[in-house]
Design an enzyme around this catalytic site. Sequence first.
Site, PDB file in Angstrom:
ATOM      1  N   HIS A 160       0.847  -1.190   0.000  1.00 49.89           N
ATOM      2  CA  HIS A 160       0.000   0.000   0.000  1.00 49.89           C
ATOM      3  C   HIS A 160       0.885   1.243   0.000  1.00 49.89           C
ATOM      4  O   HIS A 160       1.804   1.356   0.810  1.00 49.89           O
ATOM      5  CB  HIS A 160      -0.897   0.031   1.241  1.00 49.89           C
ATOM      6  N   LEU A 165       3.928   0.439   4.521  1.00 55.57           N
ATOM      7  CA  LEU A 165       4.637  -0.662   5.187  1.00 55.57           C
ATOM      8  C   LEU A 165       3.777  -1.909   5.303  1.00 55.57           C
ATOM      9  O   LEU A 165       3.702  -2.539   6.352  1.00 55.57           O
ATOM     10  CB  LEU A 165       5.153  -0.208   6.567  1.00 55.57           C
ATOM     11  N   HIS A 166       3.139  -2.274   4.184  1.00 52.16           N
ATOM     12  CA  HIS A 166       2.285  -3.457   4.144  1.00 52.16           C
ATOM     13  C   HIS A 166       2.692  -4.411   3.025  1.00 52.16           C
ATOM     14  O   HIS A 166       1.854  -4.833   2.231  1.00 52.16           O
ATOM     15  CB  HIS A 166       0.820  -3.055   3.956  1.00 52.16           C
ATOM     16  N   PRO A 167       3.972  -4.821   2.912  1.00 54.69           N
ATOM     17  CA  PRO A 167       4.379  -5.732   1.836  1.00 54.69           C
ATOM     18  C   PRO A 167       3.820  -7.133   2.052  1.00 54.69           C
ATOM     19  O   PRO A 167       3.787  -7.627   3.178  1.00 54.69           O
ATOM     20  CB  PRO A 167       5.910  -5.716   1.931  1.00 54.69           C
TER      21      PRO A 167
END
Length: 572
Positions: free
Chosen positions: A303, A476-478
């Site tokens: 995101h 920070l949503h890998p």
Amino acid sequence: MRRKRDSYDYVIIGGGSAGSVLGARLSEDKDKNVLVLEAGRSDYFWDLFIQMPAALMFPSGNRFYDWEYQTDEEPHMGRRVDHARGKVLGGSSSINGMIYQRGNPMDYEGWAEPEGMDTWDFAHCLPYFKKLETTYGAAPYDKVRGHDGPIKLKRGPATNPLFKSFFNAGVEAGYHKTADVNGYRQEGFGPFDSQVHHGRRMSASRAYLRPALRRRNLDVETRAFVTKLIFDENNSKKVTGVTFKKNGKEHTVHANEVILSGGAFNTPQLLQLSGIGDSEFLKSKGIEPRMHLPGVGENFEDHLEVYIQHKCKQPVSLQPSLDVKRMPFIGLQWIFARKGAAASNHFEGGGFVRSNDDVDYPNLMFHFLPIAVRYDGQKAPVAHGYQVHVGPMYSNSRGSLKIKSKDPFEKPSIVFNYLSTKEDEREWVEAIRVARNILKQKAMDPFNGGEISPGPQVQTDEEILDWVRKDGETALHPSCSAKMGPASDPMAVVDPLTMKVHGMENLRVVDASAMPRTTNGNIHAPVLMLAEKAADIIRGRKPLEPQYVDYYKHGIDDEKAGAMEDDPFYQY
């Protein structure tokens, strides 16, 4: 925290969110010995940067806490994007923003669409969400939320007057307040759940791993960097252990099963280093292929977000708390009482909306903050300010992760391809226009001192996109870089029924990389759920019974169904 033996039933690579859950759950079987290997340091109880919620900006970019990943130059942004990943026990749950969001139920209906994925629909995932939660903000009669799990969740409280005005502005813009974004209705505006308990960060390590350390069959070794998997001499597809380095020395540990829980960056990297991935690519790096799985490192999702910042006309924001002169008092208040400005993550409320009528459920997420400051601590030059974080939640842009060499210490090549599709660009323009429309409503008038960023000079679609390209940051949503899926899917890496890597023996993946698609919101809660569900699979336990419940569906349910005004328990 040291290992006591050289052979274990389970070796878990990574003591982050998923690894903490697995370490605790798998060691519940007293006849099984479990080892968790964490490359980072311990999450010491005295470490203010980890334990103090408001200190969340300090670990990012600090080599003692953060792996400090960077993408390659993003082709559609013209620059590299920093990615903080937790280099500490608890993983990124020890340095993240502590926001707890399950995602939308329809995310999991999407997971279950492909053949063989039916046990990952919302009905099958919901019992595991409930198992991990203690939701203090939920009504005691709420059957959709958990009430006795290890993750203690604080609701809001979102008492700053800016929150109330923002929620009301959402209503004035044509949306609704929702009783619970993690409950029946995600769509709307209201307080968020946060992983803060008694004024301290509730990381996965604190919730799961540390209470389990008293067990004799659980060992945790920190500062242990796994460099390779060990394979059976007579069977190139059978994993028998791992090699890791600690304090410059190489160590080997044997295992009946190895579980990769290194996260969306480390897991595909270790798979590729071990000869599992696209065969032609591996050969080009001098690695002998063991299993051709072209999906390793592909399907990469994340995101992207931006901050829309405003000057605040009234002295009600938290901007003064950023004054260096006030920080000692704020810190002492937290140290001695676990109260005050330092006892909150300040992401206490926000919302989810649909940007257009073509989407079935919310595609935009808003985090509201009664302060104007970037994640790296850079504050806006105003006495008082506020901001909203916004970004599309299910972009169709996809990236990849590829090793650069056989050296396990060399960081991989990472590209997310942000803004690479017309749909992505369209949703970004919609996101900014929707956010601005909310922020200009009458409810915000008493506080609205004008837009600071991006500023009134940014108006056209192309100006908006240019600003996003220059200012956008990762949320920070890998995820999804070693996705679950049936063997018939050529890009699937992990068997959804066993969590085993397709074609391999004694090797499983349990972390964000296994997600087939990203979810609508912060991804820490889905990772915890996935690990809870995987633990039962690995242990051979009967899964929790699926729970079929209603949830809000736009265009089918009454548009006010599940809104705050429907339930007297939730009033704000």
